[in-house]
Design a protein around this motif. Sequence first.
Motif, PDB file in Angstrom:
ATOM      1  N   GLU A 124      30.243  45.809  70.310  1.00 47.11           N
ATOM      2  CA  GLU A 124      31.556  45.282  69.937  1.00 47.11           C
ATOM      3  C   GLU A 124      31.498  43.764  69.786  1.00 47.11           C
ATOM      4  N   VAL A 125      30.895  43.094  70.743  1.00 47.27           N
ATOM      5  CA  VAL A 125      30.799  41.634  70.683  1.00 47.27           C
ATOM      6  C   VAL A 125      29.906  41.203  69.515  1.00 47.27           C
ATOM      7  N   ILE A 126      28.779  41.873  69.349  1.00 46.49           N
ATOM      8  CA  ILE A 126      27.842  41.517  68.281  1.00 46.49           C
ATOM      9  C   ILE A 126      28.495  41.611  66.905  1.00 46.49           C
ATOM     10  N   LYS A 127      29.292  42.647  66.688  1.00 45.69           N
ATOM     11  CA  LYS A 127      29.897  42.824  65.360  1.00 45.69           C
ATOM     12  C   LYS A 127      30.978  41.781  65.078  1.00 45.69           C
ATOM     13  N   VAL A 144      35.340  33.473  69.975  1.00 47.75           N
ATOM     14  CA  VAL A 144      35.270  34.932  69.956  1.00 47.75           C
ATOM     15  C   VAL A 144      36.307  35.453  70.942  1.00 47.75           C
ATOM     16  N   ARG A 145      37.289  36.161  70.440  1.00 45.82           N
ATOM     17  CA  ARG A 145      38.354  36.673  71.300  1.00 45.82           C
ATOM     18  C   ARG A 145      38.919  37.961  70.717  1.00 45.82           C
ATOM     19  N   SER A 146      39.021  38.969  71.548  1.00 49.74           N
ATOM     20  CA  SER A 146      39.604  40.236  71.109  1.00 49.74           C
ATOM     21  C   SER A 146      39.809  41.128  72.325  1.00 49.74           C
ATOM     22  N   SER A 147      40.064  42.389  72.061  1.00 49.96           N
ATOM     23  CA  SER A 147      40.176  43.387  73.131  1.00 49.96           C
ATOM     24  C   SER A 147      39.386  44.613  72.715  1.00 49.96           C
ATOM     25  N   PHE A 148      39.012  45.421  73.703  1.00 46.35           N
ATOM     26  CA  PHE A 148      38.182  46.591  73.420  1.00 46.35           C
ATOM     27  C   PHE A 148      38.420  47.637  74.493  1.00 46.35           C
ATOM     28  N   THR A 149      38.545  48.880  74.072  1.00 48.05           N
ATOM     29  CA  THR A 149      38.734  49.973  75.027  1.00 48.05           C
ATOM     30  C   THR A 149      37.391  50.633  75.315  1.00 48.05           C
ATOM     31  N   LEU A 150      36.946  50.502  76.554  1.00 46.25           N
ATOM     32  CA  LEU A 150      35.659  51.076  76.952  1.00 46.25           C
ATOM     33  C   LEU A 150      35.714  52.602  76.896  1.00 46.25           C
ATOM     34  N   PRO A 151      34.642  53.246  76.479  1.00 47.28           N
ATOM     35  CA  PRO A 151      34.633  54.714  76.366  1.00 47.28           C
ATOM     36  C   PRO A 151      35.033  55.428  77.659  1.00 47.28           C
ATOM     37  N   HIS A 152      34.638  54.855  78.809  1.00 51.87           N
ATOM     38  CA  HIS A 152      34.897  55.514  80.091  1.00 51.87           C
ATOM     39  C   HIS A 152      35.733  54.649  81.040  1.00 51.87           C
ATOM     40  N   GLY A 153      36.454  53.678  80.487  1.00 52.45           N
ATOM     41  CA  GLY A 153      37.328  52.847  81.313  1.00 52.45           C
ATOM     42  C   GLY A 153      36.558  51.894  82.215  1.00 52.45           C
ATOM     43  N   THR A 154      37.313  51.157  83.024  1.00 56.63           N
ATOM     44  CA  THR A 154      36.701  50.167  83.917  1.00 56.63           C
ATOM     45  C   THR A 154      36.608  50.637  85.363  1.00 56.63           C
ATOM     46  N   GLY A 155      37.310  51.719  85.665  1.00 53.99           N
ATOM     47  CA  GLY A 155      37.350  52.179  87.049  1.00 53.99           C
ATOM     48  C   GLY A 155      38.406  51.457  87.862  1.00 53.99           C
ATOM     49  N   LYS A 156      39.169  50.598  87.201  1.00 54.03           N
ATOM     50  CA  LYS A 156      40.209  49.824  87.878  1.00 54.03           C
ATOM     51  C   LYS A 156      41.557  50.095  87.233  1.00 54.03           C
ATOM     52  N   THR A 157      42.566  50.328  88.059  1.00 47.43           N
ATOM     53  CA  THR A 157      43.920  50.533  87.557  1.00 47.43           C
ATOM     54  C   THR A 157      44.621  49.188  87.436  1.00 47.43           C
ATOM     55  N   LYS A 158      45.110  48.882  86.237  1.00 48.47           N
ATOM     56  CA  LYS A 158      45.772  47.599  86.008  1.00 48.47           C
ATOM     57  C   LYS A 158      47.290  47.736  86.080  1.00 48.47           C
ATOM     58  N   ARG A 159      47.907  46.768  86.738  1.00 43.86           N
ATOM     59  CA  ARG A 159      49.369  46.711  86.803  1.00 43.86           C
ATOM     60  C   ARG A 159      49.867  45.970  85.571  1.00 43.86           C
ATOM     61  N   TYR A 204      31.917  27.040  77.394  1.00 43.79           N
ATOM     62  CA  TYR A 204      30.458  26.949  77.296  1.00 43.79           C
ATOM     63  C   TYR A 204      29.862  28.032  76.395  1.00 43.79           C
ATOM     64  N   GLY A 205      30.717  28.807  75.751  1.00 48.11           N
ATOM     65  CA  GLY A 205      30.231  29.868  74.882  1.00 48.11           C
ATOM     66  C   GLY A 205      29.822  31.125  75.619  1.00 48.11           C
ATOM     67  N   ASN A 206      30.358  31.312  76.832  1.00 56.55           N
ATOM     68  CA  ASN A 206      30.046  32.508  77.624  1.00 56.55           C
ATOM     69  C   ASN A 206      31.185  33.520  77.571  1.00 56.55           C
ATOM     70  N   ILE A 207      30.837  34.778  77.700  1.00 57.11           N
ATOM     71  CA  ILE A 207      31.823  35.859  77.839  1.00 57.11           C
ATOM     72  C   ILE A 207      31.475  36.650  79.087  1.00 57.11           C
ATOM     73  N   HIS A 208      32.468  36.906  79.919  1.00 54.85           N
ATOM     74  CA  HIS A 208      32.284  37.729  81.112  1.00 54.85           C
ATOM     75  C   HIS A 208      33.263  38.902  81.033  1.00 54.85           C
ATOM     76  N   ALA A 209      32.797  40.094  81.345  1.00 51.54           N
ATOM     77  CA  ALA A 209      33.676  41.265  81.299  1.00 51.54           C
ATOM     78  C   ALA A 209      33.211  42.335  82.273  1.00 51.54           C
ATOM     79  N   ILE A 210      34.166  43.131  82.726  1.00 53.63           N
ATOM     80  CA  ILE A 210      33.879  44.276  83.592  1.00 53.63           C
ATOM     81  C   ILE A 210      33.562  45.483  82.719  1.00 53.63           C
ATOM     82  N   ILE A 211      32.509  46.217  83.062  1.00 53.66           N
ATOM     83  CA  ILE A 211      32.176  47.418  82.285  1.00 53.66           C
ATOM     84  C   ILE A 211      32.183  48.686  83.137  1.00 53.66           C
ATOM     85  N   GLY A 212      32.615  48.583  84.392  1.00 52.29           N
ATOM     86  CA  GLY A 212      32.694  49.779  85.219  1.00 52.29           C
ATOM     87  C   GLY A 212      32.442  49.509  86.686  1.00 52.29           C
ATOM     88  N   LYS A 213      32.149  50.584  87.401  1.00 50.14           N
ATOM     89  CA  LYS A 213      31.876  50.520  88.835  1.00 50.14           C
ATOM     90  C   LYS A 213      30.485  51.098  89.131  1.00 50.14           C
TER      91      LYS A 213
END
Length: 230
Positions: free
Chosen positions: A195-198, A59-74, A168-177
């Motif tokens: 998103e992951v379920i679909k 399972v691999r993809s990308s997703f734009t969170l409705p309210h962002g992550t609270g982190k600015t990416k370089r 190991y079949g795990n997914i870790h992601a940031i969802i905010g602050k």
Amino acid sequence: MKRHGRAYVEASKSVDKNKLYTPTEAVELVKSLSKRKFDETVEVAFNLNVNATKSDQQVRSSFTLPHGTGKTKRILVVTKTMTEEAKKAGADYVGAEEIIEKITKENWFDFDVIVATPEMMVALGKIGKVLGPKGLMPNPKSGTVTTNVTSAIESIKKGMIEYRTDSYGNIHAIIGKVSFDNKKLEENLVAFVNEVIKNKPSGVKGTFVKNITISSTMGPGVKLDLTSFN
């Protein structure tokens, strides 16, 4: 056995290990248990019923969170053909072979994500063993290999996250602050879980998601009730 600090142990006492929390309850609890002096990140962890050794179950993809992550990416854009577009879109760094050489020779990693145009993938592939373990290797599935660098940069700035199953079949992601409004944090959580379920691989039979837990950076995990999601 991993040892936790006093603050973690005390916070853990407020989490009912036998209860599965709704998104609303879980967000409220995670925020209430955050007692650190810095704005902790809120993370979600999935354990999926997949065989990560099989390509059709990854399972691999990308997703734009409705309210962002609270982190600015370089953002680093590696391209020969879309240099001006990348600069105009707000990339922090833009280059081609010379930037790859900088990474190799100077161990330079002053960026959080790489966007690449297709013609640069052969050159980037040569340092895949360096980029891969750091989660920095661009991939078409995550939208970071593209001819539309403007759209990719805009998505990243809005709060796009990349996710993939580990061995190991795990997914870790940031969802905010922790500082996020409860409702916004909950909306990010629900949107990402759905998103992951679909994206359940066709090769997976039976239950797809085994369990989901959210936590703050230094806090205990809070298990979610899977029936709360679509």
